[in-house]
Write an enzyme that holds these catalytic residues in place. Structure first.
Site, mmCIF file in Angstrom:
data_model
loop_
_atom_site.group_PDB
_atom_site.id
_atom_site.type_symbol
_atom_site.label_atom_id
_atom_site.label_comp_id
_atom_site.label_asym_id
_atom_site.label_seq_id
_atom_site.Cartn_x
_atom_site.Cartn_y
_atom_site.Cartn_z
ATOM 1 C CB SER A 8 1.110 -2.279 -2.659
ATOM 2 O OG SER A 8 -0.199 -1.867 -2.997
ATOM 3 C CG HIS A 33 -0.278 -6.012 -0.802
ATOM 4 N ND1 HIS A 33 -0.495 -6.806 0.308
ATOM 5 C CD2 HIS A 33 -1.022 -4.891 -0.596
ATOM 6 C CE1 HIS A 33 -1.313 -6.200 1.141
ATOM 7 N NE2 HIS A 33 -1.658 -5.030 0.620
ATOM 8 C CG ASP A 35 -3.622 -2.548 -1.260
ATOM 9 O OD1 ASP A 35 -3.744 -3.188 -0.200
ATOM 10 O OD2 ASP A 35 -2.566 -1.987 -1.609
ATOM 11 C CG MET A 37 -8.849 0.154 -1.075
ATOM 12 S SD MET A 37 -7.990 1.713 -1.269
ATOM 13 C CE MET A 37 -6.355 1.262 -0.691
ATOM 14 C CG HIS A 66 -5.082 -5.527 2.425
ATOM 15 N ND1 HIS A 66 -4.388 -4.356 2.634
ATOM 16 C CD2 HIS A 66 -5.933 -5.653 3.477
ATOM 17 C CE1 HIS A 66 -4.801 -3.802 3.769
ATOM 18 N NE2 HIS A 66 -5.740 -4.558 4.288
ATOM 19 C CG MET A 68 -8.269 -2.500 3.036
ATOM 20 S SD MET A 68 -7.084 -1.340 2.331
ATOM 21 C CE MET A 68 -6.553 -2.270 0.908
ATOM 22 C CG MET A 137 -3.876 -2.223 8.250
ATOM 23 S SD MET A 137 -3.268 -2.661 6.617
ATOM 24 C CE MET A 137 -3.063 -1.061 5.855
ATOM 25 C CG ASP A 175 -0.432 -2.949 3.634
ATOM 26 O OD1 ASP A 175 0.249 -2.207 2.893
ATOM 27 O OD2 ASP A 175 -1.583 -3.343 3.337
HETATM 28 C C1 DX5 Z 1 -3.194 1.008 2.210
HETATM 29 C C2 DX5 Z 1 -2.907 -0.260 1.431
HETATM 30 C C3 DX5 Z 1 -1.443 -0.473 1.246
HETATM 31 C C4 DX5 Z 1 -0.791 0.510 0.329
HETATM 32 C C5 DX5 Z 1 0.675 0.563 0.618
HETATM 33 O O1 DX5 Z 1 -4.555 1.122 2.397
HETATM 34 O O2 DX5 Z 1 -3.426 -1.356 2.097
HETATM 35 O O3 DX5 Z 1 -1.189 -1.792 0.799
HETATM 36 O O4 DX5 Z 1 -0.975 0.176 -1.023
HETATM 37 O O5 DX5 Z 1 1.219 1.614 -0.088
HETATM 38 P P1 DX5 Z 1 2.441 2.458 0.435
HETATM 39 O O6 DX5 Z 1 3.610 1.522 0.523
HETATM 40 O O7 DX5 Z 1 2.600 3.506 -0.618
HETATM 41 O O8 DX5 Z 1 2.072 3.010 1.783
HETATM 42 ZN ZN ZN Z 2 -2.659 -3.408 1.529
#
Ligand code: DX5
Ligand code: ZN
Length: 216
Positions: A8, A33, A35, A37, A66, A68, A137, A175
């Site tokens: 990630s 990956h 993320d 948000m 991903h 979110m 998750m 994840d």
């Molecule tokens: C959390 C994200 C994850 C995160 C994982 O909201 O979706 O992908 O980046 O990071 P680690 O491995 O540090 O938990």
């Molecule tokens: Zn993620």
């Protein structure tokens, strides 16, 4: 079969993003990956389309995006254009999940559905044959570096059972909080893809950490 690894980029040094992507290019990572948000679906804002595009410009690995975010339908095409190979939306953010999955596939991307820790696997019974990836998750989404939720193993086993029962080709992605302690147990439970952020980027040798996860 060996695990697929999706580091990630959220845990990378954003001031040196090109270097970080090049490091991943030279590693055994299978995906990157990404993320996204929005500060509404999750209590944090990460980055959006221009940064995703910039990552894609340097990446030699496919992007595993991903989302979110609320209203993901609105942004599917834009993320596909920005280089997403897998687009995962949240079950909890989709009123018409089946339609959203079809929309992702019609863009030529792989369709992923992410489920929060409180969302039971059984809710995927009627869509599992239509999805390419289920992202389980193992933390509450919003932040990197959180502690892995132990109930995930049982969830992965149930999901694997459902996939086999339905003859689905969906892959199971985990994840959140993944490390070398929980990864072997996740593999045994049926995981196919492991996302790892802080464990990879805060280790002294990220390339070697990716290799260790890959070769479990
Ligand atoms: C959390 C994200 C994850 C995160 C994982 O909201 O979706 O992908 O980046 O990071 P680690 O491995 O540090 O938990
Ligand atoms: Zn993620």
């Amino acid at each position: 079969m060996s695990l697929l690894i999706s580091p990630s980029i959220l845990a990378a040094d954003f001031a040196n993003l090109q270097q970080e992507v090049e490091m991943l290019n030279s590693s055994q990572a299978d995906y990157i990956h990404v993320d996204i948000m929005d500060g509404v679906f999750v209590p944090n804002i990460s980055f959006g389309l221009p940064v995703t595009k910039a990552i894609h410009n340097h990446a030699k690995k496919p992007l595993d995006v991903h989302l979110m975010i609320i209203n993901p339908n609105q942004y599917l095409e834009a993320f596909r254009k920005a280089g997403a190979e897998i687009i995962s939306v949240h079950y909890e953010a989709c009123t018409h999940l089946h339609r959203t999955i079809q929309a992702i596939r019609s863009l030529g991307a792989k369709a992923g559905v992410a489920i929060n820790p409180h969302t039971p696997v059984s809710l995927l019974e009627d869509t599992i044959e239509d999805v390419d990836v289920v992202c389980v998750m193992s933390v509450n989404p919003g932040f990197g570096g959180q502690q892995f939720i132990e109930n995930t193993y049982a969830k992965v086993s149930k999901l694997k059972e459902l996939i086999l029962k339905k003859g689905s080709s969906a892959r199971i992605e985990i994840d959140g909080g993944v490390n070398l302690t929980n990864a072997p147990k996740l593999k045994d439970a049926g995981a196919d893809i492991l996302v790892a952020g802080s464990f990879v980027f805060s280790s002294s040798d990220s390339i070697q950490t990716i290799e260790a996860l890959k070769n479990l």
